[in-house]
Scaffold this motif. Structure first.
Motif, PDB file in Angstrom:
ATOM      1  N   LEU A 115      20.935   4.677  32.582  1.00 17.40           N
ATOM      2  CA  LEU A 115      21.219   3.731  33.662  1.00 17.40           C
ATOM      3  C   LEU A 115      21.556   2.356  33.099  1.00 17.40           C
ATOM      4  N   ALA A 116      20.809   1.930  32.087  1.00 19.05           N
ATOM      5  CA  ALA A 116      21.067   0.625  31.473  1.00 19.05           C
ATOM      6  C   ALA A 116      22.438   0.604  30.802  1.00 19.05           C
ATOM      7  N   SER A 117      22.825   1.716  30.172  1.00 16.73           N
ATOM      8  CA  SER A 117      24.130   1.787  29.512  1.00 16.73           C
ATOM      9  C   SER A 117      25.261   1.688  30.525  1.00 16.73           C
ATOM     10  N   SER A 118      25.122   2.406  31.644  1.00 24.08           N
ATOM     11  CA  SER A 118      26.154   2.348  32.681  1.00 24.08           C
ATOM     12  C   SER A 118      26.225   0.955  33.298  1.00 24.08           C
ATOM     13  N   ARG A 119      25.064   0.336  33.479  1.00 25.52           N
ATOM     14  CA  ARG A 119      25.058  -1.005  34.065  1.00 25.52           C
ATOM     15  C   ARG A 119      25.746  -2.006  33.141  1.00 25.52           C
ATOM     16  N   GLU A 120      25.580  -1.845  31.838  1.00 24.59           N
ATOM     17  CA  GLU A 120      26.257  -2.716  30.879  1.00 24.59           C
ATOM     18  C   GLU A 120      27.767  -2.482  30.908  1.00 24.59           C
TER      19      GLU A 120
ATOM     20  N   LEU B 118      22.950   0.668  40.304  1.00 24.00           N
ATOM     21  CA  LEU B 118      22.391   0.937  38.979  1.00 24.00           C
ATOM     22  C   LEU B 118      21.171   0.068  38.704  1.00 24.00           C
ATOM     23  N   GLY B 119      21.223  -1.197  39.154  1.00 23.73           N
ATOM     24  CA  GLY B 119      20.071  -2.069  38.961  1.00 23.73           C
ATOM     25  C   GLY B 119      18.848  -1.558  39.702  1.00 23.73           C
ATOM     26  N   ALA B 120      19.056  -1.114  40.961  1.00 21.05           N
ATOM     27  CA  ALA B 120      17.941  -0.585  41.743  1.00 21.05           C
ATOM     28  C   ALA B 120      17.413   0.710  41.137  1.00 21.05           C
ATOM     29  N   ALA B 121      18.335   1.575  40.690  1.00 24.93           N
ATOM     30  CA  ALA B 121      17.921   2.845  40.100  1.00 24.93           C
ATOM     31  C   ALA B 121      17.170   2.620  38.794  1.00 24.93           C
ATOM     32  N   GLU B 122      17.628   1.633  38.012  1.00 25.43           N
ATOM     33  CA  GLU B 122      16.959   1.339  36.743  1.00 25.43           C
ATOM     34  C   GLU B 122      15.556   0.800  36.994  1.00 25.43           C
TER      35      GLU B 122
END
Length: 243
Positions: free
Chosen positions: A48-53, A193-197
């Protein structure tokens, strides 16, 4: 030319140019291909962090393209004013200044304003989202499909210059609308993505707490000498769960 914004990459390494792929301008963000049916995706905190970046880097590219579209519009206003005043010097200065700023941005990796595309991994395990750019470069002999219809060698005496400015303005407005749609789409992905992370982090913390509690229970049982919980005094049982 398609550039891939790879998850986890930063700075200059966030943009990888793939010379094997080319796209025409004008398409809205779209999927390259559908993932294989039945594939499973693990939504871990790392993915999730990778996709958000990747989404963050994609947004930066689109926002830079929007800023340069604004500059192109401002330049065209200057061109129009120079044409009315008959000042070739003002016309040349406006065209030259914009061309220099644009080339500087392209040299820094602004693929979208050179007519290229960026590929964003907006969701873990899903096909990447492709965002097409808009070619803002001035040409000596613009074609009918070029966004910038004003020639890099334009002259104030050219009777067609006002019409070229108008055509460029209209195409820039269309490009801006498309880029703004891309921004809204990426911002929606970023929020998800932020909420999911955050949810993933809370889940990990809950799991850690559960493991710690289980360890405390085991240690308490060992200290109690293996007594039968069912026959123990209530207060003795409660002491097993104290931190």
């Amino acid at each position: 030319m398609v550039s891939s914004i790879m998850p986890g990459a930063t700075g200059a390494n966030a943009l990888g140019v793939d010379q094997r792929m080319a796209r025409a301008n004008g398409a809205a963000p779209q999927r390259r291909e559908m993932p294989t049916q039945g594939d499973s995706v693990e939504l871990s905190g790392a993915t999730l962090a990778s996709s958000r970046e990747s989404v963050r880097a994609g947004l930066a590219h689109v926002q830079e393209a929007l800023a340069l579209v604004h500059e192109a519009q401002a330049m065209l206003v200057q061109v129009q004013a120079a044409a009315k005043s008959g000042s070739q010097a003002d016309l040349d200065a406006a065209l030259s200044a914009f061309a220099e700023r644009l080339e500087a941005a392209i040299s820094r990796g602004a693929t979208l304003v050179a007519g290229g595309s960026v590929s964003v991994q907006a969701e873990p395990g899903a096909a990447p989202v492709t965002i097409d750019g808009v070619d803002l470069r001035l040409k000596a002999e613009p074609g009918a499909d070029d966004v910038m219809a004003v020639s890099s060698a334009a002259e104030v005496a050219d009777a067609e210059l006002p019409q070229a400015v108008q055509r460029s303005m209209e195409k820039l407005q269309d490009a801006m609308t498309r880029l703004l749609d891309s921004v809204r789409s990426l911002e929606a992905h970023q929020g998800f993505l932020g909420a999911a992370e955050a949810a993933s982090v809370r889940s990990d913390l809950d799991a850690d707490s559960a493991r710690l509690l289980a360890l405390q229970v085991r240690q308490g049982l060992e200290k109690a000498g293996g007594m039968a919980i069912a026959n123990a005094e209530p207060q003795a049982v409660l002491t097993l769960f104290r931190a």
